[in-house]
Design a protein around this motif. Structure first.
Motif, PDB file in Angstrom:
ATOM      1  N   ALA A  51       0.834  -1.202   0.000  1.00  0.00           N
ATOM      2  CA  ALA A  51       0.000   0.000   0.000  1.00  0.00           C
ATOM      3  C   ALA A  51       0.869   1.252   0.000  1.00  0.00           C
ATOM      4  CB  ALA A  51      -0.908   0.007   1.229  1.00  0.00           C
ATOM      5  N   LYS A  52       0.282   2.333  -0.448  1.00  0.00           N
ATOM      6  CA  LYS A  52       0.968   3.625  -0.430  1.00  0.00           C
ATOM      7  C   LYS A  52       0.783   4.269   0.940  1.00  0.00           C
ATOM      8  CE  LYS A  52       0.762   8.231  -2.487  1.00  0.00           C
ATOM      9  NZ  LYS A  52       0.139   9.055  -3.538  1.00  0.00           N
ATOM     10  N   VAL A  53       1.874   4.752   1.522  1.00  0.00           N
ATOM     11  CA  VAL A  53       1.830   5.482   2.786  1.00  0.00           C
ATOM     12  C   VAL A  53       2.668   6.752   2.657  1.00  0.00           C
ATOM     13  CG1 VAL A  53       1.505   3.384   4.171  1.00  0.00           C
ATOM     14  CG2 VAL A  53       3.802   4.299   3.834  1.00  0.00           C
ATOM     15  N   SER A  54       2.472   7.663   3.589  1.00  0.00           N
ATOM     16  CA  SER A  54       3.295   8.873   3.701  1.00  0.00           C
ATOM     17  C   SER A  54       4.028   8.815   5.031  1.00  0.00           C
ATOM     18  CB  SER A  54       2.428  10.131   3.678  1.00  0.00           C
ATOM     19  OG  SER A  54       1.730  10.244   2.474  1.00  0.00           O
ATOM     20  N   ILE A  55       5.304   9.191   5.007  1.00  0.00           N
ATOM     21  CA  ILE A  55       6.107   9.213   6.227  1.00  0.00           C
ATOM     22  C   ILE A  55       6.828  10.553   6.307  1.00  0.00           C
ATOM     23  CG2 ILE A  55       8.039   8.151   7.457  1.00  0.00           C
ATOM     24  CD1 ILE A  55       7.262   5.512   6.254  1.00  0.00           C
ATOM     25  N   LYS A  56       6.769  11.163   7.505  1.00  0.00           N
ATOM     26  CA  LYS A  56       7.445  12.436   7.743  1.00  0.00           C
ATOM     27  C   LYS A  56       8.600  12.202   8.693  1.00  0.00           C
ATOM     28  CE  LYS A  56       6.485  17.186   9.169  1.00  0.00           C
ATOM     29  NZ  LYS A  56       5.410  18.087   9.648  1.00  0.00           N
ATOM     30  N   GLY A  57       9.774  12.693   8.288  1.00  0.00           N
ATOM     31  CA  GLY A  57      10.937  12.528   9.141  1.00  0.00           C
ATOM     32  C   GLY A  57      12.100  13.392   8.694  1.00  0.00           C
ATOM     33  N   VAL A  58      13.224  13.177   9.340  1.00  0.00           N
ATOM     34  CA  VAL A  58      14.442  13.945   9.092  1.00  0.00           C
ATOM     35  C   VAL A  58      15.381  13.130   8.211  1.00  0.00           C
ATOM     36  CG1 VAL A  58      16.439  15.041  10.186  1.00  0.00           C
ATOM     37  CG2 VAL A  58      14.209  15.089  11.323  1.00  0.00           C
ATOM     38  N   VAL A  59      15.935  13.771   7.189  1.00  0.00           N
ATOM     39  CA  VAL A  59      16.883  13.103   6.298  1.00  0.00           C
ATOM     40  C   VAL A  59      18.182  12.852   7.056  1.00  0.00           C
ATOM     41  CG1 VAL A  59      18.223  13.288   4.162  1.00  0.00           C
ATOM     42  CG2 VAL A  59      15.885  14.180   4.248  1.00  0.00           C
ATOM     43  N   ILE A  60      18.593  11.581   7.088  1.00  0.00           N
ATOM     44  CA  ILE A  60      19.842  11.183   7.730  1.00  0.00           C
ATOM     45  C   ILE A  60      20.954  11.065   6.694  1.00  0.00           C
ATOM     46  CG2 ILE A  60      20.997   9.327   9.032  1.00  0.00           C
ATOM     47  CD1 ILE A  60      18.988  11.012  10.644  1.00  0.00           C
ATOM     48  N   SER A  61      20.602  10.515   5.517  1.00  0.00           N
ATOM     49  CA  SER A  61      21.604  10.388   4.454  1.00  0.00           C
ATOM     50  C   SER A  61      20.932  10.172   3.110  1.00  0.00           C
ATOM     51  CB  SER A  61      22.560   9.222   4.743  1.00  0.00           C
ATOM     52  OG  SER A  61      21.875   7.987   4.641  1.00  0.00           O
ATOM     53  N   VAL A  62      21.732  10.405   2.067  1.00  0.00           N
ATOM     54  CA  VAL A  62      21.318  10.122   0.694  1.00  0.00           C
ATOM     55  C   VAL A  62      22.401   9.248   0.092  1.00  0.00           C
ATOM     56  CG1 VAL A  62      20.729  11.085  -1.563  1.00  0.00           C
ATOM     57  CG2 VAL A  62      20.153  12.355   0.510  1.00  0.00           C
ATOM     58  N   ASP A  63      22.016   8.077  -0.391  1.00  0.00           N
ATOM     59  CA  ASP A  63      22.969   7.130  -0.980  1.00  0.00           C
ATOM     60  C   ASP A  63      22.705   7.042  -2.472  1.00  0.00           C
ATOM     61  OD1 ASP A  63      24.514   5.020  -1.837  1.00  0.00           O
ATOM     62  OD2 ASP A  63      23.640   3.543  -0.470  1.00  0.00           O
ATOM     63  N   ASP A  64      23.584   7.665  -3.266  1.00  0.00           N
ATOM     64  CA  ASP A  64      23.424   7.645  -4.717  1.00  0.00           C
ATOM     65  C   ASP A  64      24.530   6.848  -5.411  1.00  0.00           C
ATOM     66  OD1 ASP A  64      25.499   9.417  -4.300  1.00  0.00           O
ATOM     67  OD2 ASP A  64      24.698  10.991  -5.597  1.00  0.00           O
ATOM     68  N   ALA A  65      25.100   5.880  -4.703  1.00  0.00           N
ATOM     69  CA  ALA A  65      26.166   5.051  -5.274  1.00  0.00           C
ATOM     70  C   ALA A  65      25.673   4.250  -6.476  1.00  0.00           C
ATOM     71  CB  ALA A  65      26.740   4.122  -4.210  1.00  0.00           C
ATOM     72  N   ASP A  66      24.447   3.758  -6.422  1.00  0.00           N
ATOM     73  CA  ASP A  66      23.842   3.034  -7.533  1.00  0.00           C
ATOM     74  C   ASP A  66      22.844   3.977  -8.195  1.00  0.00           C
ATOM     75  OD1 ASP A  66      22.384   1.464  -9.288  1.00  0.00           O
ATOM     76  OD2 ASP A  66      21.833  -0.051  -7.799  1.00  0.00           O
ATOM     77  N   PRO A  67      23.124   4.490  -9.391  1.00  0.00           N
ATOM     78  CA  PRO A  67      22.244   5.481 -10.014  1.00  0.00           C
ATOM     79  C   PRO A  67      20.846   4.947 -10.346  1.00  0.00           C
ATOM     80  CG  PRO A  67      24.036   4.885 -11.497  1.00  0.00           C
ATOM     81  CD  PRO A  67      24.304   4.208 -10.194  1.00  0.00           C
ATOM     82  N   GLN A  68      20.661   3.643 -10.321  1.00  0.00           N
ATOM     83  CA  GLN A  68      19.339   3.065 -10.578  1.00  0.00           C
ATOM     84  C   GLN A  68      18.537   2.863  -9.293  1.00  0.00           C
ATOM     85  OE1 GLN A  68      18.061   2.727 -13.696  1.00  0.00           O
ATOM     86  NE2 GLN A  68      19.957   3.809 -14.184  1.00  0.00           N
ATOM     87  N   ASN A  69      19.181   2.968  -8.148  1.00  0.00           N
ATOM     88  CA  ASN A  69      18.537   2.803  -6.850  1.00  0.00           C
ATOM     89  C   ASN A  69      19.118   3.820  -5.875  1.00  0.00           C
ATOM     90  OD1 ASN A  69      16.719   0.371  -7.055  1.00  0.00           O
ATOM     91  ND2 ASN A  69      18.630  -0.481  -7.829  1.00  0.00           N
ATOM     92  N   VAL A  70      18.598   5.031  -5.919  1.00  0.00           N
ATOM     93  CA  VAL A  70      19.069   6.101  -5.043  1.00  0.00           C
ATOM     94  C   VAL A  70      18.199   6.083  -3.790  1.00  0.00           C
ATOM     95  CG1 VAL A  70      19.464   8.574  -4.841  1.00  0.00           C
ATOM     96  CG2 VAL A  70      19.827   7.435  -7.035  1.00  0.00           C
ATOM     97  N   TRP A  71      18.853   5.974  -2.640  1.00  0.00           N
ATOM     98  CA  TRP A  71      18.160   5.823  -1.366  1.00  0.00           C
ATOM     99  C   TRP A  71      18.222   7.097  -0.539  1.00  0.00           C
ATOM    100  CZ3 TRP A  71      15.414   1.529  -0.173  1.00  0.00           C
ATOM    101  CH2 TRP A  71      15.626   0.406  -0.974  1.00  0.00           C
TER     102      TRP A  71
END
Length: 129
Positions: A51-71
């Motif tokens: 199901a689709k949900v919304s989550i509100k929080g603080v960004v801890i990190s951005v992992d763009d090592a894999d350009p097809q799966n950016v976390w």
């Protein structure tokens, strides 16, 4: 001739939905089944798998090592897969408060995550459970 065209369009649309395009449609246009703060999400979102949900929080990190799966990783360990939308994920800075919409999935260790995920407008209605 027109009837054949309409039948073909309907068939292709149906195949697209059956082939997985439905998740993108649900993410873009579907209303969230629930909304959570990151502090309560790890315990509650597992019951919303698929199901689709919304989550509100603080960004801890951005992992763009894999350009097809950016976390985008939020506090309390909430992982959000922006897939190949690197610019959307990297537009957020560590420490920034964000709202992310996504489809709940379980990873290999049964930890819930949002995949696919995308940022939500911070002025959109948000009523966490």
């Amino acid at each position: 001739m027109v009837l054949k065209f309409l039948v073909a369009v309907f068939f292709l649309f149906s195949v697209g939905l059956a082939g997985g395009c439905g998740q993108g449609w649900k993410l873009d246009y579907g209303e969230p089944a629930a909304q959570f703060l990151t502090s309560s999400a790890p315990q509650q979102i597992a019951e919303y798998v698929g199901a689709k949900v919304s989550i509100k929080g603080v960004v801890i990190s951005v992992d763009d090592a894999d350009p097809q799966n950016v976390w985008l990783v939020l506090d309390h360990g909430i992982r959000c897969n922006f897939r190949n939308f690197k610019k959307a994920a990297t537009a957020h800075e560590v420490g920034e408060v964000v709202i992310v919409d996504g489809i709940v999935r379980l990873d290999d260790t049964a930890q819930p995550m949002l995949d696919p995920a995308f940022s939500r407008d911070m002025t959109a209605p948000f009523n966490p459970q």
